[in-house]
Design a protein around this motif. Structure first.
Motif, PDB file in Angstrom:
ATOM      1  N   THR A  24      46.722  49.988  40.310  1.00 50.73           N
ATOM      2  CA  THR A  24      47.351  48.780  40.836  1.00 50.73           C
ATOM      3  C   THR A  24      46.840  47.562  40.081  1.00 50.73           C
ATOM      4  O   THR A  24      45.701  47.524  39.608  1.00 50.73           O
ATOM      5  CB  THR A  24      47.047  48.620  42.328  1.00 50.73           C
ATOM      6  OG1 THR A  24      45.625  48.609  42.521  1.00 50.73           O
ATOM      7  CG2 THR A  24      47.654  49.764  43.133  1.00 50.73           C
ATOM      8  N   VAL A  25      47.681  46.570  39.951  1.00 50.17           N
ATOM      9  CA  VAL A  25      47.278  45.306  39.332  1.00 50.17           C
ATOM     10  C   VAL A  25      46.299  44.610  40.275  1.00 50.17           C
ATOM     11  O   VAL A  25      46.606  44.408  41.453  1.00 50.17           O
ATOM     12  CB  VAL A  25      48.499  44.418  39.071  1.00 50.17           C
ATOM     13  CG1 VAL A  25      48.069  43.053  38.554  1.00 50.17           C
ATOM     14  CG2 VAL A  25      49.438  45.088  38.084  1.00 50.17           C
ATOM     15  N   LYS A  69      47.699  37.689  44.053  1.00 53.45           N
ATOM     16  CA  LYS A  69      48.504  36.737  43.275  1.00 53.45           C
ATOM     17  C   LYS A  69      48.939  37.346  41.947  1.00 53.45           C
ATOM     18  O   LYS A  69      50.073  37.143  41.501  1.00 53.45           O
ATOM     19  CB  LYS A  69      47.709  35.454  43.034  1.00 53.45           C
ATOM     20  CG  LYS A  69      47.559  34.575  44.266  1.00 53.45           C
ATOM     21  CD  LYS A  69      47.066  33.179  43.913  1.00 53.45           C
ATOM     22  CE  LYS A  69      45.677  33.237  43.291  1.00 53.45           C
ATOM     23  NZ  LYS A  69      45.162  31.874  42.994  1.00 53.45           N
ATOM     24  N   ASN A  70      48.043  38.080  41.311  1.00 55.40           N
ATOM     25  CA  ASN A  70      48.401  38.722  40.048  1.00 55.40           C
ATOM     26  C   ASN A  70      49.544  39.711  40.234  1.00 55.40           C
ATOM     27  O   ASN A  70      50.477  39.790  39.430  1.00 55.40           O
ATOM     28  CB  ASN A  70      47.191  39.444  39.457  1.00 55.40           C
ATOM     29  CG  ASN A  70      46.093  38.491  39.034  1.00 55.40           C
ATOM     30  OD1 ASN A  70      46.350  37.321  38.774  1.00 55.40           O
ATOM     31  ND2 ASN A  70      44.874  38.996  38.961  1.00 55.40           N
ATOM     32  N   ALA A  71      49.466  40.487  41.329  1.00 55.15           N
ATOM     33  CA  ALA A  71      50.455  41.531  41.561  1.00 55.15           C
ATOM     34  C   ALA A  71      51.834  40.963  41.876  1.00 55.15           C
ATOM     35  O   ALA A  71      52.847  41.443  41.369  1.00 55.15           O
ATOM     36  CB  ALA A  71      49.985  42.447  42.681  1.00 55.15           C
ATOM     37  N   GLY A 111      54.621  43.264  37.665  1.00 51.47           N
ATOM     38  CA  GLY A 111      54.789  44.357  38.603  1.00 51.47           C
ATOM     39  C   GLY A 111      53.502  44.682  39.334  1.00 51.47           C
ATOM     40  O   GLY A 111      52.459  44.056  39.134  1.00 51.47           O
ATOM     41  N   LEU A 112      53.575  45.710  40.183  1.00 56.24           N
ATOM     42  CA  LEU A 112      52.431  46.082  41.017  1.00 56.24           C
ATOM     43  C   LEU A 112      51.536  47.122  40.362  1.00 56.24           C
ATOM     44  O   LEU A 112      50.379  47.273  40.761  1.00 56.24           O
ATOM     45  CB  LEU A 112      52.919  46.620  42.363  1.00 56.24           C
ATOM     46  CG  LEU A 112      53.752  45.663  43.226  1.00 56.24           C
ATOM     47  CD1 LEU A 112      54.210  46.372  44.496  1.00 56.24           C
ATOM     48  CD2 LEU A 112      52.940  44.423  43.570  1.00 56.24           C
ATOM     49  N   PHE A 113      52.041  47.843  39.384  1.00 59.41           N
ATOM     50  CA  PHE A 113      51.305  48.967  38.837  1.00 59.41           C
ATOM     51  C   PHE A 113      51.316  48.952  37.311  1.00 59.41           C
ATOM     52  O   PHE A 113      52.226  48.420  36.683  1.00 59.41           O
ATOM     53  CB  PHE A 113      51.913  50.298  39.324  1.00 59.41           C
ATOM     54  CG  PHE A 113      51.970  50.423  40.819  1.00 59.41           C
ATOM     55  CD1 PHE A 113      50.881  50.886  41.534  1.00 59.41           C
ATOM     56  CD2 PHE A 113      53.115  50.063  41.513  1.00 59.41           C
ATOM     57  CE1 PHE A 113      50.928  50.995  42.911  1.00 59.41           C
ATOM     58  CE2 PHE A 113      53.181  50.171  42.883  1.00 59.41           C
ATOM     59  CZ  PHE A 113      52.083  50.645  43.591  1.00 59.41           C
TER      60      PHE A 113
END
Length: 227
Positions: free
Chosen positions: A179-180, A184-186, A192-194
């Motif tokens: 996961t990111v 906030k980054n995600a 994206g999330l991954f």
């Protein structure tokens, strides 16, 4: 079999076959050939293997082209701007390629589904769960989208790659999904999330213009179909 690759960014591989030599392809990629090339459509291993290839993004059937009565010529063209690469497949030299990356090969090359051990690679990693594994013996041709960048990863060495940019890797490599970090980054970073993490040992090939990214850019310019 002798071959020549030319014409990037819209490449073609032209193969010169001796009498009796056979090549396989799975998407009707043949572009031109001499009249003595005989085509045969087959499941090439039965329905079990055929459905496995279907899961990997290919067709149920393979086309086999055999030179009859003398030398033959057959050409295969890439379906998207990018590169065609040749790989010598053999024991200990198996290759894993992206969905729809396989273009053509000598008849001794076998295609099968490559499953990652971790389900997360499938549900979140795009190409990470179900890819194509090339094994057996012979020369295989794969098509990559855009420019190709290569890395050699040592054991324990990893590279974080955005989804879709992994074109191929040695079968000795492994993939995982992370996961990111940071909320906030995600959600606001636009990435994206991954992310996909590829680990060595082995060689990897990355592509700069995956067709999924091109489709995402073009989608706003096409009508949605609603009134």
């Amino acid at each position: 079999m002798q071959y020549q690759i030319a014409g990037e960014p819209l490449p073609v591989v032209t193969c010169q076959l001796a009498a009796g030599e056979t090549m396989i392809t799975e998407r009707g990629s043949m572009s031109w050939m001499t009249p003595n090339m005989k085509m045969e459509t087959t499941t090439n291993g039965g329905l079990g293997k055929a459905f496995g290839r279907l899961l990997a993004g290919e067709a149920l059937f393979q086309n086999r082209y055999t030179a009859q009565g003398g030398p033959g010529l057959i050409a295969f063209v890439s379906s998207f701007p990018g590169s065609i690469r040749a790989f010598e497949i053999g024991p200990g030299k198996e290759l894993v390629v992206q969905k729809s990356g396989f273009l053509a090969a000598e008849a001794g090359v076998e295609l099968s589904v490559f499953f990652q051990k971790k389900l997360g690679s499938g549900f979140f990693g795009g190409e990470g769960f179900i890819m194509q594994k090339l094994s057996g013996q012979g020369i295989a041709f794969a098509e990559f989208d855009g420019h190709v960048v290569e890395y050699e990863l040592a054991a324990g060495q990893s590279l974080v790659v955005d989804t879709g940019y992994i074109a191929a890797m040695d079968a000795t490599c492994s993939m995982d999904i992370v996961t990111v970090p940071g909320v906030k980054n995600a959600f606001f970073g636009g990435e994206g999330l991954f992310n996909t993490v590829v680990s060595g040992p082995g060689h990897i090939w990355l592509q700069t213009m995956p067709i999924s990214s091109v489709a995402a850019v073009l989608r706003p310019f096409f009508p949605s179909g609603s009134n």
